[in-house]
Enzyme design. Sequence first.
Site, PDB file in Angstrom:
ATOM      1  N   GLU A   1       0.822  -1.295  -0.193  1.00  0.00           N
ATOM      2  CA  GLU A   1       0.125   0.163   0.179  1.00  0.00           C
ATOM      3  C   GLU A   1       0.469   1.203  -0.246  1.00  0.00           C
ATOM      4  O   GLU A   1       0.493   2.495  -0.381  1.00  0.00           O
ATOM      5  CB  GLU A   1      -0.587   0.346   1.051  1.00  0.00           C
ATOM      6  CG  GLU A   1      -1.811  -1.135   1.057  1.00  0.00           C
ATOM      7  CD  GLU A   1      -2.924  -0.706   1.986  1.00  0.00           C
ATOM      8  OE1 GLU A   1      -4.272  -0.405   1.492  1.00  0.00           O
ATOM      9  OE2 GLU A   1      -2.457  -1.396   2.719  1.00  0.00           O
TER      10      GLU A   1
ATOM     11  N   GLU B   1      -4.484  -9.157   3.615  1.00  0.00           N
ATOM     12  CA  GLU B   1      -5.318  -8.743   4.844  1.00  0.00           C
ATOM     13  C   GLU B   1      -6.615  -9.307   4.847  1.00  0.00           C
ATOM     14  O   GLU B   1      -6.811  -9.902   6.203  1.00  0.00           O
ATOM     15  CB  GLU B   1      -6.055  -7.000   4.325  1.00  0.00           C
ATOM     16  CG  GLU B   1      -4.988  -6.467   5.358  1.00  0.00           C
ATOM     17  CD  GLU B   1      -3.882  -5.818   3.527  1.00  0.00           C
ATOM     18  OE1 GLU B   1      -3.874  -6.698   2.551  1.00  0.00           O
ATOM     19  OE2 GLU B   1      -2.765  -5.137   3.756  1.00  0.00           O
TER      20      GLU B   1
END
Length: 719
Positions: A118, A140
């Site tokens: 990210e 995730e």
Amino acid sequence: MQTIKYNIEDGVALIGIDVPGRSLNILTPQLQQELDQLFTRLGGDDAVKGAVLYSAKARGFIAGADLMALVEAFDRGTSKVEAREQSAYLQNLTRRIETLGKPVATAIGGLALGGGLELALGTHYRVLSENPDAQLGLPEVSVGLLPGGGGTQRLPRLIGVAQALPLLLEGKPVGPQRALELGLVDELAAPDQLLARAKAWVLGNPDACQPWDRKGWKPRDLGNLAFPHGPLTARLLQAHVASRGNYPAPLAILSCVGEGMVVDIDTGLRIERNYFAQLLTGPVARNLIRTQFINKAAADKLVRRPQGFASRAFSRIGVLGAGQMGAGIARVAAQAGIDVTLLDASLEQAQAAHARLAADLERAVGRGQLPATQAEAVLGRICPTADYADLGAVELVIEAVFEDLAVKAEVTARAVAAMPAQALFASNTSTLPISLLAESFPRPADFIGLHFFSPVERMPLVEIIRGRSTSDATLAAAMDFVGQLRKTPILVNDSPGFFTSRVFGSFVDEGFLMLEDGIAPALIEQGARQAGMPVGPLAVADEVSLELQLKVNRQAIELGLAPRFQRGAAIGLVKTMVNQLKRPGRRAGGGFYEYPEAGVKRLWAGLAQHWPQASQQPALEDVRLRLLTIQALESARCVEEGVITDAADADLGSTLGIGFPTWTGGVLSYIDTLGLAAFVEQCDGLAERWGERFRPSDWLRRKAEAGERFHPALASAVR
Ligand code: NAI
């Protein structure tokens, strides 16, 4: 201690990340803070033309979030507001970087996972090492969360919705070539060229700006979002079906993408942090992380191994019984480099098992799962025999003959006469008490239970059963052996059915009792699947065979076990199925299901004649609740009786061994999540409606009244 260091070269800030005390970087709160401060400073420094992020460590870039920080957040009972702030911090940092007004690139030398990717997505350009170890991904979802640092917004904006969804929903990382094809990175380079390439790009692109910050930018496959068969709609349906409402993360991710792509990025990020906060403050992420990651990692590191014994590596073992389990155990041991003497009643039987293994391995080679040379080496390590003298040099014997006390006693005695005097002995029995079997062995301290699961090569769990006389040294060696096979061990004390077979039995029996209660078989099976079990109780009973249930019951009576251990709750039904209706299970041609040659199995229509369906059927939720509760309650009894001495063992055993749904975290996490008082109340309610077997014990009631739980706070369990 600083986590970053930087120097300026030709006006470009080279920012090296080096999180102290770790071989791989992870995205700690401190690292985020330091980056935030540095970028604020660099933004105002006219002498700096741009920046490159890289890892100053020998390996990787950033391997993901700090699980411990999450664990502490769970323990503190983080509020939604705090969770939103946590997500907003990384979002704001990446937003600051991409709107700095100066070009920023990332040189990715290896793993860039979760928050690491990210962060890289918040820079304008990514150069990735062409080394195959380099992996990019957003895992995730596998811990019940979503990428809360802008991942759900930047990834689909960068590579399109259709391509982004599998990465977000499956969480699997991709290697360099695929990352380039997807547009996840802009360039591949040799590891020693990474920094130079990234720096050159920064110097050559002074006006860098993210595409989504340009005027008039539109997502490239936005049209598909509204189209009924577009990727988002299809995925939404799939996620609904697959999660059955038990796993909130995939749906939250889809909502982030669907809602976030039709607004500007800043609004999208706000949407993302709201969904992230929902997941972080819900029970599923906590339970998944606790059991599947923290406790599993601890079990794999042999946390329950007694201290003070030198670590052992086995080089030669014997396996008695070359059936389904014995052959499977021989295979996984040989795959771990161990020589195996595989013994059966006749040489032909042992050789036939070897030939079946050869065929299995050939299929695996055909599927590209292992190289042909490795398959050959595995087979070469397994020596089929019927001669006990071949056990003369083994360090451990594992017995996997028929589940019959007399047969087991006989093969044990014959092995004892041939095996070395200090070799250990393990039984793979699934139901017979270990302490009883140990009576056939002259050195009961060296006798232990090693309960594997079928199919052995795929099932990750081994239940280690400590008999009354098993020594610590034997237990330590057995743990080493399981570790050598790369399986996850749990440790339980001896009792009929140990832990997993006992809990599994309660599940299957509850299915039978439901049939007797007049509940429609399809409803029973659907209730189990809705709860998240991989198959219903009737289907699984067909697989393991109803005859086996009868045998277990008969043997339990012969052994004089207490009635509650006799698996007799629904034995009348099982007898009718086997003796009267001649439907003992799948291998014998049919059981609760029919197995047509062509086509899929279907529930046997004749069931309704023998167990008429009630005119009033319970709600699906009632069936689901019965099946989950009976297993959890049986597990609580195992704690009460000292079979389970660590809650993590019960959670791992139930999820990895018998298919108890992972969203719960396992049987005891399921109770803790409800709260003991609520669980006791739930059990009492079920007892009123369905029978006294649901009645909680006084011990459990006292525990509930005292406000206790099965698991300690997560952080203290880890440390
Ligand atoms: P199986 O019937 O496939 O294999 C048993 C093997 O033992 C056969 O090859 C048989 O020829 C051999 N055998 C029988 N008597 C013998 C003797 N006197 N000398 C030498 N070999 C002899 O049974 P399976 O399923 O492999 O089960 C073996 C053990 O593992 C049992 O104790 C069972 O309870 C346990 N177990 C089974 C599981 C399963 O899912 N099938 C799971 C976990 C444990």
